[in-house]
Design an enzyme around this catalytic site. Structure first.
Site, mmCIF file in Angstrom:
data_model
loop_
_atom_site.group_PDB
_atom_site.id
_atom_site.type_symbol
_atom_site.label_atom_id
_atom_site.label_comp_id
_atom_site.label_asym_id
_atom_site.label_seq_id
_atom_site.Cartn_x
_atom_site.Cartn_y
_atom_site.Cartn_z
ATOM 1 C CB SER A 1 -0.898 0.011 1.247
ATOM 2 O OG SER A 1 -1.424 1.315 1.418
ATOM 3 C CG HIS B 1 -3.826 -1.755 -1.444
ATOM 4 N ND1 HIS B 1 -4.914 -2.543 -1.780
ATOM 5 C CD2 HIS B 1 -4.226 -0.984 -0.405
ATOM 6 C CE1 HIS B 1 -5.920 -2.260 -0.972
ATOM 7 N NE2 HIS B 1 -5.533 -1.308 -0.136
ATOM 8 C CG HIS C 1 -9.241 -0.223 -0.317
ATOM 9 N ND1 HIS C 1 -8.595 -0.342 0.900
ATOM 10 C CD2 HIS C 1 -10.570 -0.342 -0.051
ATOM 11 C CE1 HIS C 1 -9.504 -0.519 1.849
ATOM 12 N NE2 HIS C 1 -10.704 -0.518 1.302
ATOM 13 C CG MET D 1 -11.323 2.843 2.293
ATOM 14 S SD MET D 1 -9.793 2.904 3.226
ATOM 15 C CE MET D 1 -8.623 3.056 1.888
#
Ligand code: DX5
Ligand code: ZN
Length: 220
Positions: A8, A33, A66, A68
């Site tokens: 990440s 990531h 990802h 969020m």
């Protein structure tokens, strides 16, 4: 099942992002990531489309985005255009989960569906055949560097069993508080995609990545 490391970049030093990513790639990490935070679904704000677009083409690693973000369906097309290979959304953030997963597929991108630590794993049941990846959060999403929630191991086991029962074999990604010290138990529980921010980017990136890769290969 192929095991994958997804470092990440939230924990990277952005002054030299390209060079740091290269080190993870050379040491064997297959994904980048990419944590997008909107300040609403999670308290913090990270980075978005322009940063992703600048990574497109600079690496052979898959861009694992990802989101969020509240109502992520609003941004799916744009992230796909910026080079996302996988777009993961949160079940808790979508009014229409199935529609959001379809919107991702319509862009020709793999779809991931994520749950926060407090969300019952059962809530994934209607979507088990609709995503290429399920992301089990092992910390409250929002910040890097938090401690792994031990109950996550049971949740990974439950999810893998639910999938096996249906003869489905998507990836299970786990994200938050993973280091070389606990990666093996996460894999043993049934995950095959390991996210690590601090565990890769804090310290010697090349050495950290190589250490993870050794564990991942042992469990293949
Ligand atoms: C947390 C993010 C994670 C985070 C992981 O909300 O989704 O991807 O960067 O960082 P570590 O590995 O430091 O817990
Ligand atoms: Zn993440």
């Amino acid at each position: 099942m192929k095991n994958i490391l997804a470092p990440s970049i939230l924990s990277a030093d952005f002054k030299t992002l390209g060079e740091q990513i290269r080190q993870t790639e050379e040491a064997g990490a297959q994904y980048i990531h990419f944590d997008v935070m909107d300040g609403i679904f999670v308290p913090s704000i990270s980075f978005g489309m322009p940063v992703l677009a600048s990574l497109q083409g600079c690496t052979a690693q898959a861009l694992d985005v990802h989101l969020m973000v509240t109502e992520p369906v609003r941004y799916v097309k744009e992230f796909a255009k910026c080079g996302a290979d996988i777009i993961t959304v949160h079940l808790e953030a979508c009014e229409d989960v199935q529609g959001t997963l379809s919107a991702i597929h319509e862009c020709g991108v793999k779809a991931g569906l994520s749950i926060k630590p407090e969300t019952p794993v059962d809530m994934l049941t209607p979507y088990l055949n609709q995503a290429e990846m399920f992301l089990v959060m092992s910390v409250e999403p929002g910040f890097g560097g938090q401690a792994f929630i031990p109950e996550s191991l049971g949740r990974i086991r439950t999810l893998r069993a639910m999938l096996n029962e249906r003869d489905l074999h998507p990836d299970i990604e786990v994200d938050g508080g993973i280091y070389q010290s606990n990666a093996a138990e996460v894999l043993a529980a049934g995950a095959n995609v390991i996210v690590s921010g601090s565990g890769v980017y804090k310290g010697d990136i090349r050495k950290n990545t190589a250490g993870f890769m050794e564990i991942l290969r042992e469990y293949e």
